[in-house]
Design a protein around this motif. Structure first.
Motif, PDB file in Angstrom:
ATOM      1  N   ALA A 205      -3.859  10.504  -4.015  1.00 56.53           N
ATOM      2  CA  ALA A 205      -3.048   9.291  -3.994  1.00 56.53           C
ATOM      3  C   ALA A 205      -3.566   8.324  -2.936  1.00 56.53           C
ATOM      4  O   ALA A 205      -3.651   7.111  -3.182  1.00 56.53           O
ATOM      5  CB  ALA A 205      -1.582   9.641  -3.727  1.00 56.53           C
ATOM      6  N   SER A 206      -3.944   8.837  -1.755  1.00 52.25           N
ATOM      7  CA  SER A 206      -4.489   7.979  -0.698  1.00 52.25           C
ATOM      8  C   SER A 206      -5.780   7.310  -1.146  1.00 52.25           C
ATOM      9  O   SER A 206      -5.997   6.128  -0.864  1.00 52.25           O
ATOM     10  CB  SER A 206      -4.749   8.799   0.569  1.00 52.25           C
ATOM     11  OG  SER A 206      -3.545   9.314   1.067  1.00 52.25           O
TER      12      SER A 206
ATOM     13  N   LEU B 200       1.160   4.251  -2.778  1.00 53.13           N
ATOM     14  CA  LEU B 200       1.051   5.666  -2.410  1.00 53.13           C
ATOM     15  C   LEU B 200       2.211   6.466  -3.011  1.00 53.13           C
ATOM     16  O   LEU B 200       1.997   7.522  -3.617  1.00 53.13           O
ATOM     17  CB  LEU B 200       1.027   5.818  -0.887  1.00 53.13           C
ATOM     18  CG  LEU B 200       0.891   7.245  -0.366  1.00 53.13           C
ATOM     19  CD1 LEU B 200      -0.471   7.827  -0.718  1.00 53.13           C
ATOM     20  CD2 LEU B 200       1.112   7.289   1.132  1.00 53.13           C
TER      21      LEU B 200
ATOM     22  N   PRO C 275      -1.489  14.273  -2.263  1.00 53.77           N
ATOM     23  CA  PRO C 275      -1.532  13.266  -1.203  1.00 53.77           C
ATOM     24  C   PRO C 275      -2.933  12.695  -0.957  1.00 53.77           C
ATOM     25  O   PRO C 275      -3.088  11.496  -0.755  1.00 53.77           O
ATOM     26  CB  PRO C 275      -1.008  14.007   0.025  1.00 53.77           C
ATOM     27  CG  PRO C 275      -0.125  15.074  -0.536  1.00 53.77           C
ATOM     28  CD  PRO C 275      -0.769  15.482  -1.827  1.00 53.77           C
ATOM     29  N   GLU C 276      -3.958  13.553  -0.999  1.00 54.82           N
ATOM     30  CA  GLU C 276      -5.327  13.074  -0.769  1.00 54.82           C
ATOM     31  C   GLU C 276      -5.799  12.165  -1.900  1.00 54.82           C
ATOM     32  O   GLU C 276      -6.395  11.116  -1.661  1.00 54.82           O
ATOM     33  CB  GLU C 276      -6.303  14.257  -0.616  1.00 54.82           C
ATOM     34  CG  GLU C 276      -6.062  15.089   0.616  1.00 54.82           C
ATOM     35  CD  GLU C 276      -4.936  16.121   0.439  1.00 54.82           C
ATOM     36  OE1 GLU C 276      -4.544  16.416  -0.723  1.00 54.82           O
ATOM     37  OE2 GLU C 276      -4.434  16.607   1.465  1.00 54.82           O
TER      38      GLU C 276
ATOM     39  N   TYR D 217       1.751   6.674  -6.869  1.00 57.25           N
ATOM     40  CA  TYR D 217       0.729   7.637  -7.298  1.00 57.25           C
ATOM     41  C   TYR D 217       1.182   9.070  -7.065  1.00 57.25           C
ATOM     42  O   TYR D 217       0.901   9.954  -7.879  1.00 57.25           O
ATOM     43  CB  TYR D 217      -0.597   7.365  -6.585  1.00 57.25           C
ATOM     44  CG  TYR D 217      -1.223   6.033  -6.968  1.00 57.25           C
ATOM     45  CD1 TYR D 217      -1.140   5.532  -8.259  1.00 57.25           C
ATOM     46  CD2 TYR D 217      -1.900   5.269  -6.027  1.00 57.25           C
ATOM     47  CE1 TYR D 217      -1.699   4.309  -8.605  1.00 57.25           C
ATOM     48  CE2 TYR D 217      -2.471   4.049  -6.363  1.00 57.25           C
ATOM     49  CZ  TYR D 217      -2.368   3.577  -7.655  1.00 57.25           C
ATOM     50  OH  TYR D 217      -2.926   2.378  -7.992  1.00 57.25           O
ATOM     51  N   LYS D 218       1.904   9.318  -5.984  1.00 57.42           N
ATOM     52  CA  LYS D 218       2.462  10.665  -5.760  1.00 57.42           C
ATOM     53  C   LYS D 218       3.511  10.986  -6.821  1.00 57.42           C
ATOM     54  O   LYS D 218       3.580  12.114  -7.316  1.00 57.42           O
ATOM     55  CB  LYS D 218       3.071  10.766  -4.365  1.00 57.42           C
ATOM     56  CG  LYS D 218       2.057  10.900  -3.259  1.00 57.42           C
ATOM     57  CD  LYS D 218       2.781  11.058  -1.934  1.00 57.42           C
ATOM     58  CE  LYS D 218       1.848  11.186  -0.775  1.00 57.42           C
ATOM     59  NZ  LYS D 218       2.585  11.325   0.500  1.00 57.42           N
TER      60      LYS D 218
ATOM     61  N   GLY E 159       0.825  -1.212   0.000  1.00 59.15           N
ATOM     62  CA  GLY E 159       0.000   0.000   0.000  1.00 59.15           C
ATOM     63  C   GLY E 159       0.856   1.258   0.000  1.00 59.15           C
ATOM     64  O   GLY E 159       0.573   2.216  -0.735  1.00 59.15           O
ATOM     65  N   GLN E 160       1.913   1.266   0.803  1.00 62.56           N
ATOM     66  CA  GLN E 160       2.832   2.411   0.832  1.00 62.56           C
ATOM     67  C   GLN E 160       3.523   2.582  -0.515  1.00 62.56           C
ATOM     68  O   GLN E 160       3.712   3.696  -0.988  1.00 62.56           O
ATOM     69  CB  GLN E 160       3.865   2.238   1.948  1.00 62.56           C
ATOM     70  CG  GLN E 160       4.789   3.416   2.110  1.00 62.56           C
ATOM     71  CD  GLN E 160       4.082   4.666   2.588  1.00 62.56           C
ATOM     72  OE1 GLN E 160       3.139   4.597   3.357  1.00 62.56           O
ATOM     73  NE2 GLN E 160       4.546   5.811   2.138  1.00 62.56           N
TER      74      GLN E 160
ATOM     75  N   TRP F 159      -6.625   6.598  -4.237  1.00 59.41           N
ATOM     76  CA  TRP F 159      -6.286   5.580  -5.232  1.00 59.41           C
ATOM     77  C   TRP F 159      -5.647   4.354  -4.601  1.00 59.41           C
ATOM     78  O   TRP F 159      -5.841   3.229  -5.076  1.00 59.41           O
ATOM     79  CB  TRP F 159      -5.392   6.175  -6.325  1.00 59.41           C
ATOM     80  CG  TRP F 159      -6.214   6.878  -7.362  1.00 59.41           C
ATOM     81  CD1 TRP F 159      -6.349   8.220  -7.526  1.00 59.41           C
ATOM     82  CD2 TRP F 159      -7.057   6.262  -8.324  1.00 59.41           C
ATOM     83  NE1 TRP F 159      -7.230   8.485  -8.551  1.00 59.41           N
ATOM     84  CE2 TRP F 159      -7.680   7.296  -9.066  1.00 59.41           C
ATOM     85  CE3 TRP F 159      -7.357   4.951  -8.644  1.00 59.41           C
ATOM     86  CZ2 TRP F 159      -8.568   7.038 -10.094  1.00 59.41           C
ATOM     87  CZ3 TRP F 159      -8.254   4.702  -9.678  1.00 59.41           C
ATOM     88  CH2 TRP F 159      -8.844   5.737 -10.384  1.00 59.41           C
ATOM     89  N   VAL F 160      -4.907   4.543  -3.515  1.00 60.17           N
ATOM     90  CA  VAL F 160      -4.339   3.391  -2.801  1.00 60.17           C
ATOM     91  C   VAL F 160      -5.465   2.530  -2.247  1.00 60.17           C
ATOM     92  O   VAL F 160      -5.446   1.299  -2.370  1.00 60.17           O
ATOM     93  CB  VAL F 160      -3.387   3.843  -1.674  1.00 60.17           C
ATOM     94  CG1 VAL F 160      -3.028   2.681  -0.763  1.00 60.17           C
ATOM     95  CG2 VAL F 160      -2.122   4.453  -2.257  1.00 60.17           C
ATOM     96  N   SER F 161      -6.462   3.166  -1.633  1.00 57.12           N
ATOM     97  CA  SER F 161      -7.603   2.415  -1.093  1.00 57.12           C
ATOM     98  C   SER F 161      -8.316   1.647  -2.196  1.00 57.12           C
ATOM     99  O   SER F 161      -8.627   0.460  -2.039  1.00 57.12           O
ATOM    100  CB  SER F 161      -8.583   3.366  -0.403  1.00 57.12           C
ATOM    101  OG  SER F 161      -7.975   3.969   0.703  1.00 57.12           O
TER     102      SER F 161
END
Length: 150
Positions: A57-58, A44, A54-55, A47-48, A40-41, A60-62
């Motif tokens: 990317a978070s 993140l 950051p919001e 995507y960054k 997951g990291q 999209w990680v979810s």
């Protein structure tokens, strides 16, 4: 059918359930749960790197972890992983996605409405209901405290 006493049932249950070997299961759960979090990291950071805030990317990680979890559940990979990782696969977002997808896949033969759709909410339903109820209760408590603070 033979009626058995509670003591007899307890003996049978103990024989059928082997003791957990914590010295093996805890490190495996920790390692696999940590690996899921590290993946997951990694997403993140990726995507960054691609320019997402950051919001975003978070978010999209979810979405990515949910998709991967449901796909792995459908391909029977997640269940095999859970046999080895135990609680390590209960990392909240992936574990919840697996818990929602598993019953739906199991009962899909009963039809789209009474099988798949109904079973989707066998796990998600209580979480939604209690989450909503808790948020209302917390909101009321917060409103009361804010009245006393002013």
């Amino acid at each position: 059918m033979k009626n058995i006493t509670k003591e007899e049932y307890k003996k049978l249950a103990e024989q059928a359930s082997p003791n957990t070997q914590s010295w093996k299961t805890i490190p495996k759960a920790f390692a696999i749960g940590g690996l899921i979090c590290a993946i997951g990291q990694g997403f993140l950071l990726l995507y960054k790197h691609w320019g997402a805030s950051p919001e975003t990317a978070s978010t999209w990680v979810s979405i990515t972890l949910i998709f991967c979890s449901v796909l792995a559940t459908g391909l029977k990979i997640y269940d095999n992983l859970a046999k080895h990782a135990g609680a390590g696969t209960l990392v909240p977002i992936t574990g919840f996605a697996n818990a929602v997808a598993s019953p739906a896949l199991e009962f899909k033969s009963e039809g789209l409405i009474l099988g798949l759709a109904a079973k989707l909410f066998s796990i998600a339903g209580p979480v939604i209901v209690y989450g909503l109820a808790a948020s209302v209760i917390y909101g009321i408590i917060l409103a009361i405290f804010q009245q006393f603070i002013r």
